[in-house]
Motif scaffolding. Sequence first.
Motif, PDB file in Angstrom:
ATOM      1  N   THR A 138     126.706  54.289  10.980  1.00  0.00           N
ATOM      2  CA  THR A 138     126.955  55.586  10.348  1.00  0.00           C
ATOM      3  C   THR A 138     128.207  55.531   9.478  1.00  0.00           C
ATOM      4  O   THR A 138     128.237  56.105   8.387  1.00  0.00           O
ATOM      5  N   TYR A 188     127.341  54.074   6.220  1.00  0.00           N
ATOM      6  CA  TYR A 188     126.636  55.052   5.405  1.00  0.00           C
ATOM      7  C   TYR A 188     127.620  56.059   4.802  1.00  0.00           C
ATOM      8  O   TYR A 188     127.534  56.390   3.612  1.00  0.00           O
ATOM      9  N   ILE A 189     128.574  56.512   5.596  1.00  0.00           N
ATOM     10  CA  ILE A 189     129.582  57.449   5.092  1.00  0.00           C
ATOM     11  C   ILE A 189     130.375  56.805   3.961  1.00  0.00           C
ATOM     12  O   ILE A 189     130.633  57.433   2.928  1.00  0.00           O
ATOM     13  N   LEU A 222     128.180  56.669   0.837  1.00  0.00           N
ATOM     14  CA  LEU A 222     128.001  58.011   0.284  1.00  0.00           C
ATOM     15  C   LEU A 222     129.295  58.511  -0.365  1.00  0.00           C
ATOM     16  O   LEU A 222     129.262  59.157  -1.421  1.00  0.00           O
ATOM     17  N   THR A 223     130.421  58.182   0.234  1.00  0.00           N
ATOM     18  CA  THR A 223     131.711  58.553  -0.346  1.00  0.00           C
ATOM     19  C   THR A 223     131.912  57.860  -1.686  1.00  0.00           C
ATOM     20  O   THR A 223     132.342  58.487  -2.662  1.00  0.00           O
ATOM     21  N   SER A 238     129.801  59.564  -4.179  1.00  0.00           N
ATOM     22  CA  SER A 238     130.351  60.881  -4.475  1.00  0.00           C
ATOM     23  C   SER A 238     131.529  60.790  -5.439  1.00  0.00           C
ATOM     24  O   SER A 238     131.596  61.511  -6.436  1.00  0.00           O
ATOM     25  N   GLN A 262     135.286  65.424  -3.145  1.00  0.00           N
ATOM     26  CA  GLN A 262     134.525  64.206  -3.434  1.00  0.00           C
ATOM     27  C   GLN A 262     134.743  63.156  -2.349  1.00  0.00           C
ATOM     28  O   GLN A 262     133.804  62.475  -1.936  1.00  0.00           O
ATOM     29  N   TRP A 266     133.776  65.156   1.794  1.00  0.00           N
ATOM     30  CA  TRP A 266     132.591  65.866   2.263  1.00  0.00           C
ATOM     31  C   TRP A 266     131.635  64.992   3.070  1.00  0.00           C
ATOM     32  O   TRP A 266     131.067  65.473   4.067  1.00  0.00           O
ATOM     33  N   PRO A 267     131.436  63.708   2.734  1.00  0.00           N
ATOM     34  CA  PRO A 267     130.516  62.928   3.583  1.00  0.00           C
ATOM     35  C   PRO A 267     130.988  62.838   5.044  1.00  0.00           C
ATOM     36  O   PRO A 267     130.182  62.983   5.969  1.00  0.00           O
ATOM     37  N   SER A 268     132.280  62.634   5.243  1.00  0.00           N
ATOM     38  CA  SER A 268     132.804  62.560   6.609  1.00  0.00           C
ATOM     39  C   SER A 268     132.699  63.899   7.316  1.00  0.00           C
ATOM     40  O   SER A 268     132.294  63.972   8.487  1.00  0.00           O
ATOM     41  N   ILE A 314     128.870  64.429   8.109  1.00  0.00           N
ATOM     42  CA  ILE A 314     128.141  63.471   8.945  1.00  0.00           C
ATOM     43  C   ILE A 314     128.791  63.236  10.305  1.00  0.00           C
ATOM     44  O   ILE A 314     128.082  63.051  11.298  1.00  0.00           O
TER      45      ILE A 314
END
Length: 138
Positions: free
Chosen positions: A71, A74-75, A78-79, A82, A94, A97-99, A102
């Motif tokens: 995970t 993935y974060i 995604l970061t 972003s 930016q 938000w993923p952290s 998730i």
Amino acid sequence: GQRATTVDYVVIVAAILTGIFMLVQGIMHQAILGIIFGIGIVAGLIPDLKKMIKPPADKNEWFFEHIGGMTGSYIASLTAFSVTNLHFLPTLVQWLWPSVVIIPILSMVIRKYKIKFAGGRRPADVAEVRLALIPDNA
């Protein structure tokens, strides 16, 4: 039941020192990326080093570590997406938000499996656990 070897210790200490170096360089040069990656590396690896020195009592801990590591990757991806593409968002959003989205979900998933394991179930009873390199007919 495996124990860490000398190579394991050398690699993790080198990685922690790299994280510290990135953090210091990021601070000295006001580079936010160096600061964030430095903090992330050090914060992520120091608990791993502690577990190498004193392994956890829970023999299912590897399962939770695996879920968290996957995970976390993935974060991070995604970061990166972003920060590179979502310029309409404020800079801090930016990056974070993923952290923020998730990690609470990850916490719920881990809690769900800890409850299942507390009832005596094993990882193989609640999730498919196999190495992808081993063919199904082996």
